[in-house]
Design a protein around this motif. Structure first.
Motif, PDB file in Angstrom:
ATOM      1  N   ASN A   1      10.730 -34.610  -1.249  1.00  0.00           N
ATOM      2  CA  ASN A   1       9.942 -34.722  -0.019  1.00  0.00           C
ATOM      3  C   ASN A   1       8.834 -35.766  -0.115  1.00  0.00           C
ATOM      4  OD1 ASN A   1      10.840 -32.491   1.919  1.00  0.00           O
ATOM      5  ND2 ASN A   1      10.593 -31.351   0.007  1.00  0.00           N
ATOM      6  N   GLY A   2       8.775 -36.487  -1.246  1.00  0.00           N
ATOM      7  CA  GLY A   2       7.659 -37.405  -1.451  1.00  0.00           C
ATOM      8  C   GLY A   2       6.375 -36.689  -1.807  1.00  0.00           C
ATOM      9  N   LEU A   3       6.481 -35.429  -2.263  1.00  0.00           N
ATOM     10  CA  LEU A   3       5.310 -34.578  -2.482  1.00  0.00           C
ATOM     11  C   LEU A   3       4.900 -34.449  -3.949  1.00  0.00           C
ATOM     12  CD1 LEU A   3       6.093 -31.566  -0.116  1.00  0.00           C
ATOM     13  CD2 LEU A   3       4.249 -33.215   0.147  1.00  0.00           C
ATOM     14  N   ALA A   4       5.626 -35.064  -4.859  1.00  0.00           N
ATOM     15  CA  ALA A   4       5.314 -34.880  -6.280  1.00  0.00           C
ATOM     16  C   ALA A   4       3.846 -35.220  -6.548  1.00  0.00           C
ATOM     17  CB  ALA A   4       6.226 -35.752  -7.131  1.00  0.00           C
ATOM     18  N   GLY A   5       3.142 -34.285  -7.163  1.00  0.00           N
ATOM     19  CA  GLY A   5       1.727 -34.480  -7.448  1.00  0.00           C
ATOM     20  C   GLY A   5       0.800 -33.761  -6.491  1.00  0.00           C
ATOM     21  N   GLU A   6       1.333 -33.084  -5.465  1.00  0.00           N
ATOM     22  CA  GLU A   6       0.474 -32.371  -4.513  1.00  0.00           C
ATOM     23  C   GLU A   6      -0.017 -31.058  -5.109  1.00  0.00           C
ATOM     24  OE1 GLU A   6      -1.142 -32.722  -1.945  1.00  0.00           O
ATOM     25  OE2 GLU A   6      -0.326 -34.405  -0.810  1.00  0.00           O
ATOM     26  N   TRP A   7      -0.719 -31.231  -6.215  1.00  0.00           N
ATOM     27  CA  TRP A   7      -1.237 -30.091  -6.978  1.00  0.00           C
ATOM     28  C   TRP A   7      -2.361 -29.375  -6.234  1.00  0.00           C
ATOM     29  CZ3 TRP A   7      -6.062 -32.205  -8.366  1.00  0.00           C
ATOM     30  CH2 TRP A   7      -6.907 -31.402  -9.125  1.00  0.00           C
ATOM     31  N   GLY A   8      -3.031 -30.061  -5.327  1.00  0.00           N
ATOM     32  CA  GLY A   8      -4.139 -29.450  -4.602  1.00  0.00           C
ATOM     33  C   GLY A   8      -3.730 -28.327  -3.679  1.00  0.00           C
ATOM     34  N   HIS A   9      -2.425 -28.208  -3.411  1.00  0.00           N
ATOM     35  CA  HIS A   9      -1.967 -27.159  -2.504  1.00  0.00           C
ATOM     36  C   HIS A   9      -1.202 -26.058  -3.224  1.00  0.00           C
ATOM     37  CE1 HIS A   9      -3.605 -29.240   0.882  1.00  0.00           C
ATOM     38  NE2 HIS A   9      -3.075 -30.359   0.409  1.00  0.00           N
ATOM     39  N   TRP A  10      -1.354 -26.013  -4.561  1.00  0.00           N
ATOM     40  CA  TRP A  10      -1.018 -24.790  -5.274  1.00  0.00           C
ATOM     41  C   TRP A  10      -2.112 -23.780  -4.941  1.00  0.00           C
ATOM     42  CZ3 TRP A  10       0.119 -26.863 -10.922  1.00  0.00           C
ATOM     43  CH2 TRP A  10       1.240 -27.704 -10.877  1.00  0.00           C
ATOM     44  N   SER A  11      -1.854 -22.510  -5.178  1.00  0.00           N
ATOM     45  CA  SER A  11      -2.816 -21.464  -4.829  1.00  0.00           C
ATOM     46  C   SER A  11      -3.673 -21.056  -6.025  1.00  0.00           C
ATOM     47  CB  SER A  11      -2.090 -20.231  -4.297  1.00  0.00           C
ATOM     48  OG  SER A  11      -1.389 -20.524  -3.114  1.00  0.00           O
ATOM     49  N   VAL A  12      -4.925 -20.762  -5.754  1.00  0.00           N
ATOM     50  CA  VAL A  12      -5.784 -20.156  -6.768  1.00  0.00           C
ATOM     51  C   VAL A  12      -5.329 -18.708  -6.943  1.00  0.00           C
ATOM     52  CG1 VAL A  12      -8.135 -19.491  -7.380  1.00  0.00           C
ATOM     53  CG2 VAL A  12      -7.721 -21.632  -6.139  1.00  0.00           C
TER      54      VAL A  12
ATOM     55  N   PHE B   1      -0.716 -37.864 -15.449  1.00  0.00           N
ATOM     56  CA  PHE B   1      -0.991 -37.283 -14.144  1.00  0.00           C
ATOM     57  C   PHE B   1      -2.353 -37.777 -13.695  1.00  0.00           C
ATOM     58  CE2 PHE B   1      -2.152 -34.346 -10.849  1.00  0.00           C
ATOM     59  CZ  PHE B   1      -0.940 -34.054 -10.233  1.00  0.00           C
ATOM     60  N   GLY B   2      -2.403 -38.304 -12.476  1.00  0.00           N
ATOM     61  CA  GLY B   2      -3.666 -38.714 -11.879  1.00  0.00           C
ATOM     62  C   GLY B   2      -4.137 -37.621 -10.947  1.00  0.00           C
ATOM     63  N   ALA B   3      -5.248 -36.980 -11.269  1.00  0.00           N
ATOM     64  CA  ALA B   3      -5.768 -35.844 -10.506  1.00  0.00           C
ATOM     65  C   ALA B   3      -7.025 -36.266  -9.748  1.00  0.00           C
ATOM     66  CB  ALA B   3      -6.084 -34.665 -11.426  1.00  0.00           C
ATOM     67  N   ILE B   4      -6.925 -36.307  -8.430  1.00  0.00           N
ATOM     68  CA  ILE B   4      -8.034 -36.728  -7.584  1.00  0.00           C
ATOM     69  C   ILE B   4      -8.916 -35.541  -7.237  1.00  0.00           C
ATOM     70  CG2 ILE B   4      -8.683 -37.899  -5.456  1.00  0.00           C
ATOM     71  CD1 ILE B   4      -7.044 -39.682  -7.174  1.00  0.00           C
ATOM     72  N   LEU B   5     -10.220 -35.709  -7.429  1.00  0.00           N
ATOM     73  CA  LEU B   5     -11.210 -34.700  -7.046  1.00  0.00           C
ATOM     74  C   LEU B   5     -12.203 -35.365  -6.113  1.00  0.00           C
ATOM     75  CD1 LEU B   5     -11.798 -33.176 -10.594  1.00  0.00           C
ATOM     76  CD2 LEU B   5     -10.444 -32.166  -8.749  1.00  0.00           C
ATOM     77  N   GLY B   6     -11.815 -35.499  -4.862  1.00  0.00           N
ATOM     78  CA  GLY B   6     -12.660 -36.142  -3.865  1.00  0.00           C
ATOM     79  C   GLY B   6     -12.916 -35.200  -2.713  1.00  0.00           C
ATOM     80  N   THR B   7     -12.757 -35.690  -1.486  1.00  0.00           N
ATOM     81  CA  THR B   7     -12.876 -34.827  -0.325  1.00  0.00           C
ATOM     82  C   THR B   7     -11.855 -33.697  -0.410  1.00  0.00           C
ATOM     83  OG1 THR B   7     -13.602 -36.692   1.011  1.00  0.00           O
ATOM     84  CG2 THR B   7     -12.830 -34.750   2.196  1.00  0.00           C
ATOM     85  N   GLY B   8     -10.655 -34.037  -0.902  1.00  0.00           N
ATOM     86  CA  GLY B   8      -9.624 -33.050  -1.189  1.00  0.00           C
ATOM     87  C   GLY B   8      -9.252 -33.134  -2.655  1.00  0.00           C
ATOM     88  N   ALA B   9      -8.138 -32.516  -3.008  1.00  0.00           N
ATOM     89  CA  ALA B   9      -7.630 -32.591  -4.380  1.00  0.00           C
ATOM     90  C   ALA B   9      -6.122 -32.815  -4.314  1.00  0.00           C
ATOM     91  CB  ALA B   9      -7.946 -31.312  -5.153  1.00  0.00           C
ATOM     92  N   GLY B  10      -5.657 -33.750  -5.079  1.00  0.00           N
ATOM     93  CA  GLY B  10      -4.227 -34.053  -5.105  1.00  0.00           C
ATOM     94  C   GLY B  10      -3.974 -35.015  -6.238  1.00  0.00           C
ATOM     95  N   GLY B  11      -2.792 -35.595  -6.283  1.00  0.00           N
ATOM     96  CA  GLY B  11      -2.546 -36.510  -7.381  1.00  0.00           C
ATOM     97  C   GLY B  11      -1.167 -37.114  -7.363  1.00  0.00           C
ATOM     98  N   GLY B  12      -0.816 -37.683  -8.496  1.00  0.00           N
ATOM     99  CA  GLY B  12       0.471 -38.325  -8.659  1.00  0.00           C
ATOM    100  C   GLY B  12       0.900 -38.257 -10.108  1.00  0.00           C
ATOM    101  N   TYR B  13       2.213 -38.366 -10.329  1.00  0.00           N
ATOM    102  CA  TYR B  13       2.794 -38.208 -11.659  1.00  0.00           C
ATOM    103  C   TYR B  13       3.664 -39.413 -11.978  1.00  0.00           C
ATOM    104  CZ  TYR B  13       5.327 -35.772 -15.467  1.00  0.00           C
ATOM    105  OH  TYR B  13       5.862 -35.397 -16.673  1.00  0.00           O
TER     106      TYR B  13
END
Length: 313
Positions: free
Chosen positions: A158-169, A135-147
């Protein structure tokens, strides 16, 4: 039946909020040409023209015609309408970017998400080379990634796999640290990226009375002994640890590769495994968490891989 020819060179283009980068890669993924330009701001027609000119210049310099191109777009493309939603490049939002570029360029184009392209690059000759899953986890202006599984990008329905930044705290962590539920540009509330990204770190600092202008300034203050900045880094570490623990529980990757500006903070790799383990039940091991091999060049390199369909699932 004649065999399908394999291109000697493919272009990869990474489109970001401030820059557009084009690389020309051979079949061994060696970069033969590279150029960056500033991303036109607030001008969709100007964006299309600039991208077309960038490609034409590469064609002329390399003596190529109709070279296949992989394009890493920021945000999400609605698969029904074909329209783009991009918080970091607002000029693209609501536009049929893929269709418009195809009409202008008239050559093989392959589109992907910029964060997924980062992961794809690191899975091929990068820090995740040889791992069954990553898993590539980006911590930049936003947060997201790819698997990626066995080097192949998983994109999803939906082409969304890896959109971990939009899970909820989770509420208990917001309560533990006295944090508000923050609105996100995606339209949801309490998204992980609003807290653990580089800009999220700055937002945390401001919430607790700090005035740092960027994530580097928060880290510098903490390293200089500033108590508030140290407290903010501790809170950020706990939230990041929880979010990566959720990734481990959901996907169980063999390695996590960090990207974005915060991935350059070397001490993070020493303390993050314990922060992740604190949110996992007994017996679950934290996978290796490593820095990227290609840094901010990974997106364009990964985009070039899109032009080889075997890299996609």
């Amino acid at each position: 039946m004649a065999e399908t020819s394999v291109p000697a060179i493919c272009y990869g283009i990474d489109i970001g909020g401030t820059k557009i980068e084009l690389v020309a890669c051979d079949a061994a993924l060696k970069v033969r040409h590279r150029r960056r330009i500033a991303t036109p701001q607030g001008d969709y027609a100007g964006f299309l023209t600039a991208l077309e000119a960038l490609i034409a210049a590469a064609d002329a310099e390399l003596g190529l015609v109709d070279t296949p191109i992989g394009i890493a777009l920021p945000g999400v493309r609605d698969r029904r309408s074909g329209r783009q939603l991009s918080a970091n490049v607002p000029a693209l939002t609501g536009e049929s970017v893929a269709a418009d570029l195809q009409a202008r360029l008239r050559r093989p184009l392959h589109f992907g998400n910029d964060l997924q392209c980062f992961a794809l690059s690191e899975a091929h000759g990068g820090a995740a080379e040889g791992y069954p899953s990553m898993f590539g986890a980006i911590l930049g202006t936003g947060a997201g990634g790819g698997y990626c599984l066995h080097g192949r990008l998983v994109v999803g329905f939906n082409g969304l796999a890896g959109e971990w930044g939009h899970w909820s705290v989770p509420a208990h962590l917001l309560q533990r640290h006295g944090l508000p539920v923050l609105d996100c540009a995606c339209g949801l509330r309490g998204c992980i990226e609003r807290y653990v990204s580089g800009s999220g770190l700055v937002a945390l600092h401001h919430h607790f009375g700090g005035e740092a202008v960027d994530a580097g300034a928060v880290i510098a203050r903490a390293e200089a002994g500033d108590a508030r900045a140290r407290e903010v880094l501790a809170i950020h570490l706990d939230l990041l640890g929880h979010s990566l623990a959720a990734l481990v529980l959901a996907l169980d990757p063999h390695v996590i590769v960090l990207g974005g500006g915060l991935s350059q903070h070397a001490p993070l790799y020493d303390v993050l495994p314990s922060a992740v383990a604190a949110h996992l039940f007994s017996g679950v091991q934290v996978p290796p968490i490593v820095p990227p091999r290609f840094g901010d060049a990974g997106g364009a390199r990964g985009a070039a891989l899109l032009a080889w369909p075997s890299a996609l699932s």
